[in-house]
Design an enzyme around this catalytic site. Structure first.
Site, PDB file in Angstrom:
ATOM      1  N   PRO A  97       0.828  -1.203   0.000  1.00  0.00           N
ATOM      2  CG  PRO A  97      -0.104  -1.104   2.137  1.00  0.00           C
ATOM      3  CD  PRO A  97       0.651  -2.012   1.215  1.00  0.00           C
ATOM      4  N   GLY A  99       1.916   5.098   0.801  1.00  0.00           N
ATOM      5  CA  GLY A  99       1.693   6.130   1.824  1.00  0.00           C
ATOM      6  C   GLY A  99       1.189   5.586   3.144  1.00  0.00           C
ATOM      7  N   GLY A 101       3.447   3.775   5.307  1.00  0.00           N
ATOM      8  CA  GLY A 101       4.586   3.409   6.139  1.00  0.00           C
ATOM      9  C   GLY A 101       5.143   2.024   5.873  1.00  0.00           C
ATOM     10  N   GLY A 103       7.032   1.278   3.132  1.00  0.00           N
ATOM     11  CA  GLY A 103       8.232   1.337   2.289  1.00  0.00           C
ATOM     12  C   GLY A 103       7.967   1.099   0.819  1.00  0.00           C
ATOM     13  CB  SER A 104       4.959   1.534  -1.299  1.00  0.00           C
ATOM     14  OG  SER A 104       4.817   2.530  -2.238  1.00  0.00           O
ATOM     15  CB  ALA A 106      12.328   1.942  -0.051  1.00  0.00           C
ATOM     16  CB  ALA A 107       9.398  -2.038  -2.075  1.00  0.00           C
ATOM     17  CG  ASP A 148      11.453   3.427   4.626  1.00  0.00           C
ATOM     18  OD1 ASP A 148      11.531   3.282   5.862  1.00  0.00           O
ATOM     19  OD2 ASP A 148      10.431   3.842   4.048  1.00  0.00           O
TER      20      ASP A 148
HETATM   21  O1  PMV Z   1       8.471   5.927   5.376  1.00  0.00           O
HETATM   22  P1  PMV Z   1       7.702   5.686   6.622  1.00  0.00           P
HETATM   23  O2  PMV Z   1       6.320   6.166   6.624  1.00  0.00           O
HETATM   24  O3  PMV Z   1       7.915   4.305   7.151  1.00  0.00           O
HETATM   25  O4  PMV Z   1       8.338   6.620   7.768  1.00  0.00           O
HETATM   26  C1  PMV Z   1       9.658   6.666   7.963  1.00  0.00           C
HETATM   27  C2  PMV Z   1       9.972   6.774   9.382  1.00  0.00           C
HETATM   28  C3  PMV Z   1      10.408   8.116   9.884  1.00  0.00           C
HETATM   29  O5  PMV Z   1      11.260   7.817  10.999  1.00  0.00           O
HETATM   30  C4  PMV Z   1       9.213   8.888  10.370  1.00  0.00           C
HETATM   31  C5  PMV Z   1      11.150   8.948   8.854  1.00  0.00           C
HETATM   32  C6  PMV Z   1      12.522   8.403   8.473  1.00  0.00           C
HETATM   33  O6  PMV Z   1      13.076   8.921   7.479  1.00  0.00           O
HETATM   34  O7  PMV Z   1      13.059   7.514   9.145  1.00  0.00           O
END
Ligand code: PMV
Length: 309
Positions: A97, A99, A101, A103-104, A106-107, A148
């Site tokens: 999914p 947005g 959290g 890691g979409s 980065a993946a 990530d």
């Molecule tokens: O990308 P997300 O939504 O998993 O958030 C990253 C986690 C944070 O610590 C909030 C930001 C970061 O760059 O580590």
């Protein structure tokens, strides 16, 4: 044709504090994946990235530098010494999914790098993949900690300290996490920016909150190494209380966290930037079905169960 994939991820503890140099722990989630396929394209078409889920087709030769899909292709081709705009079609799909959290971004980048390298008959180390993906994470997130791209490229639980380093560590006893989607999308850069403003307004308070989160990450690592899941659950609850004080929880997050605890989870917290996204709950084989049901009844848009090992 060559294909490659990359997993999603969740942050087990330490989000936000990690941006300020405190440790965090992240684990891969293989139940969701990004996939990239590379095919030969028609003569003169250049490199096209077809992102079906985003309903976008990007012509790499024409896209600007802020386009993350085009940029990861350019950086990879540069790294492997290929032509700059070869006739290729790269098709990207993902079950991660966006947005939430997991890691979409980065993946998707990782899958593209791996597929392109393989297409050119080149092997790239996970570190090289992670470093390339980090450059594109900066487009998505502004000032990402780098957690990530690291966890997604190495596909192992990691203990991570920004600009210092990271380690793969021993999981003494495999454990189950329930990952439940609030259905609410949040933009990491906005939440991180809001925390930055609060921190600047009251550095002493926020530094002490980040220190306490960092202490949770250290203790959570020990609990995981020793297979002490009761302690790990309590630490996740403590982390959630600190995240609430940092100002990144939300009513939807709080509702799902409460439902998971009611269902018998050993601990539960938001995961990632917050203000929505996913929550994670630590469960056993006996409690997983009940927690799953409680989360769905409380309005979770989706529930995944993953084993950390
Ligand atoms: O990308 P997300 O939504 O998993 O958030 C990253 C986690 C944070 O610590 C909030 C930001 C970061 O760059 O580590």
């Amino acid at each position: 044709m060559t294909s490659a994939s990359a997993p999603g991820k969740v942050i087990l503890c330490g989000e936000h504090a990690v941006v300020y140099g405190r440790p965090a722990i992240a684990v891969p989630v293989g139940e969701v994946q990004a996939l990239a396929h590379v095919d030969a394209g028609g003569p003169g078409q250049g490199t096209l990235v077809v992102a079906q889920d985003l309903e976008r087709t990007v012509a790499v030769g024409k896209a600007d530098k802020e386009d993350p899909l085009a940029q990861i292709v350019r950086l990879t081709l540069e790294q492997i010494g290929g032509e700059t705009d070869p006739d290729l079609t790269i098709t990207v799909t993902s079950t991660i999914p966006i947005g939430r959290g997991m890691g979409s971004g980065a993946a998707i980048s990782t899958a593209i790098v791996r597929a392109l390298a393989e297409h050119h008959g080149q092997w790239m180390s996970s570190r090289a993949v992670s470093d390339l993906v980090y450059q594109v994470e900066q487009i998505y997130h502004g000032t990402p900690s780098g957690i990530d791209n690291t966890v997604v490229a190495f596909e192992k639980p990691i203990f991570f300290v920004k600009e210092v380093g990271w380690e793969v560590f021993w999981v003494g006893r495999p454990f189950l996490l329930v990952v439940a989607d609030t259905g609410v999308t949040s933009a990491t850069w906005q939440v991180v920016g809001d925390v930055r403003r609060r921190y600047e307004a009251d550095p002493d308070l926020y530094s002490s909150l980040f220190d306490r989160v960092g202490a949770v990450s250290h203790k959570a690592r020990t609990a995981i190494e020793e297979g002490n899941l009761d302690t790990l659950g309590r630490l996740m609850d403590e982390n959630q209380a600190l995240l609430q004080q940092i100002g990144v929880s939300s009513p939807e997050v709080d509702r799902l966290v409460a439902a998971a605890r009611q269902g018998g989870a050993l601990g539960a917290k938001l995961s990632g930037a917050g203000w929505g996204g996913n929550i994670i709950a630590l469960v056993t084989r006996e409690t997983s079905a009940r927690v799953d049901m409680m989360l769905r009844l409380a309005g979770a848009a989706n529930v995944i169960i993953t084993e950390v090992r």
